[in-house]
Design an enzyme around this catalytic site. Structure first.
Site, PDB file in Angstrom:
ATOM      1  CB  CYS A   8      -0.950   0.046   1.184  1.00  0.00           C
ATOM      2  SG  CYS A   8      -2.062   1.442   0.975  1.00  0.00           S
ATOM      3  CB  CYS A  31      -4.409   3.533  -1.893  1.00  0.00           C
ATOM      4  SG  CYS A  31      -2.971   2.595  -2.362  1.00  0.00           S
TER       5      CYS A  31
END
Length: 436
Positions: A160, A373
């Site tokens: 991420c 995200c």
């Protein structure tokens, strides 16, 4: 213990468990085994919130036995190597295990040697990481008394890509609450050239950066950490043209025009120069550890030159060994390494393997690089960046049901999704093999 399985999965993380559960749902008679040495399965996306004191760390952990799908053999062992010509995986304790189909999904490993000094400093004193110990991050943020709060990341791929900045936005809010914000400079130093690769989302994040008065430093490649002197050392990812950019503080810099390729919202914090290196002095440091494929994968014939499992970007099938698939963080897919990406990769891998078993042919599903995200920008606010291989912004139509018309903007409903909705879906739907 049986040493041959029709389908062998390496890794009991998000990718491994989801793939096993969905294959099992498709056909109860498949003989599937998962190799996973650890006893605990973590829901890591919540660690961002743990690091900001907004989530209970204990709630992110469950016994591995509770998420292992029924009817699947759990091989509690470490994979140590591959012999794809012989359809074999070697393990630490149980020796060789053979398979008809192999799914490689062991996740990432951390290699601190890539940033000298970081390993010794990590999770001690004022150096923290949500990736390794989010509870320590919260201690550091809570006890911060002002000065330079440096948020940074290595130039290796990381889980991420948004995570190193989410904790910064939350920390900045906490500094306001705790009364130390006015004597604090918040700095985000990244090897990248923009705050985020998706235009629509970057626009919102730059507004957040303005609102929170954060100094962005681009082209900053983290090369070492000196925890005794509290300095993070950087090399510049591109040449600094003389007179263009301010990367060092001190009087000689004050008259120069600021080069926004390098910096945005300049703050005059203490910087030491050593040859071609620039050292930012910090009073707290949050970073992500440099991430690589686990050693047994990296040293195998399965990887490409960059050290990730060499698979087709659309089908996740290995480019050289057709009965091997790989997905999740270890696969060489040019997209963000997130659980959301795995959610879209799993059904394609499952479809391909089950068709290869029943009809000896591949399916026609294709992965477009979808990843997402969830960018927490404040307590109670979030942006959801959903994108494909080409960084096109592709919001999930389901968000409309949550009355969110534009997920590239900050929204409290998205925060609720992050804090309550996604963990619920993860434990109760995704890991149980249900399509979400």
């Amino acid at each position: 213990m049986k040493t041959h399985h029709q389908i062998l999965i390496i890794g009991g993380g998000t990718a491994g468990i989801m793939t096993g559960a969905q294959l099992q749902k498709k056909d109860k008679n498949l003989d599937i085994a998962i190799i996973e040495p650890t006893e605990i399965h973590y829901y890591q996306p919540a660690w961002t919130l743990v690091g900001a004191g907004a989530y209970d760390y204990k709630k992110t952990a469950k016994p591995m036995s509770s998420v292992m799908p029924d009817g699947i053999t759990w091989i509690k062992d470490k994979a140590t190597g591959f012999d794809p010509e012989k359809n074999t995986v070697t393990t630490e304790k149980k020796g060789a295990i053979t398979y008809d189909f192999l799914v490689v999904a062991p996740g990432l490993a951390y290699d601190f040697s890539l940033v000298p000094g970081l390993g010794e400093a990590m999770d001690k004193g004022v150096v923290c990481s949500n990736y390794t110990n989010p509870e320590h991050t919260w201690e550091v943020i809570k006890n911060f008394k002002g000065g330079t709060a440096l948020f940074t990341q290595p130039t290796t791929p990381i889980k991420c890509g948004g995570a190193p900045q989410k904790i910064m936005y939350l920390a900045e809010s906490h500094f306001r609450k705790s009364g130390v914000r006015k004597k604090t400079d918040v700095i985000f130093a990244t090897g990248g050239t923009v705050i985020f690769g998706v235009k629509e989302v970057a626009k919102t994040l730059m507004e957040v950066v303005d609102r929170k008065d954060i100094n962005l430093r681009f082209h900053h490649k983290l090369v070492a950490v000196d925890s005794d002197k509290q300095i993070a050392w950087y090399e510049m990812g591109k040449d600094i043209t003389s007179g263009g950019c301010v990367v060092i503080s001190g009087n000689e810099a004050t008259d120069l025009k600021l080069d926004e390729n390098f910096q945005y919202n300049y703050k005059d914090v203490k910087v030491t120069r050593d040859g071609n290196r620039y050292g930012i002095h910090y009073d707290m440091l949050h970073t992500a550890p440099p991430s690589v494929a686990p050693k047994f994968v990296k040293d195998s014939v399965l990887v490409n030159d960059a050290g990730w499992v060499d698979v087709n970007h659309q089908t996740m099938q290995h480019n050289k060994f057709p009965n091997i698939f790989s997905l999740g963080d270890v696969a060489a897919l040019p997209t963000a390494k997130t659980g959301a990406a795995i959610r879209k990769q799993v059904p394609i891998v499952v479809d391909n393997i089950s068709l290869l078993i029943t009809q000896h042919k591949m399916g026609d599903m294709s992965y477009n690089g979808y990843s997402s995200c969830p960018l927490v920008t404040d307590y109670g606010k979030m942006v959801l960046a959903e994108f494909d291989y080409n960084n096109n912004f592709i919001p999930d139509p389901k968000l409309k049901q949550m009355f969110i018309s534009d997920s590239s903007k900050e929204h409290w409903r998205l925060w609720m999704l992050k804090k309550y909705g996604l963990p619920y879906l993860y434990w109760n739907k995704m890991l149980k093999g249900k399509n979400v």
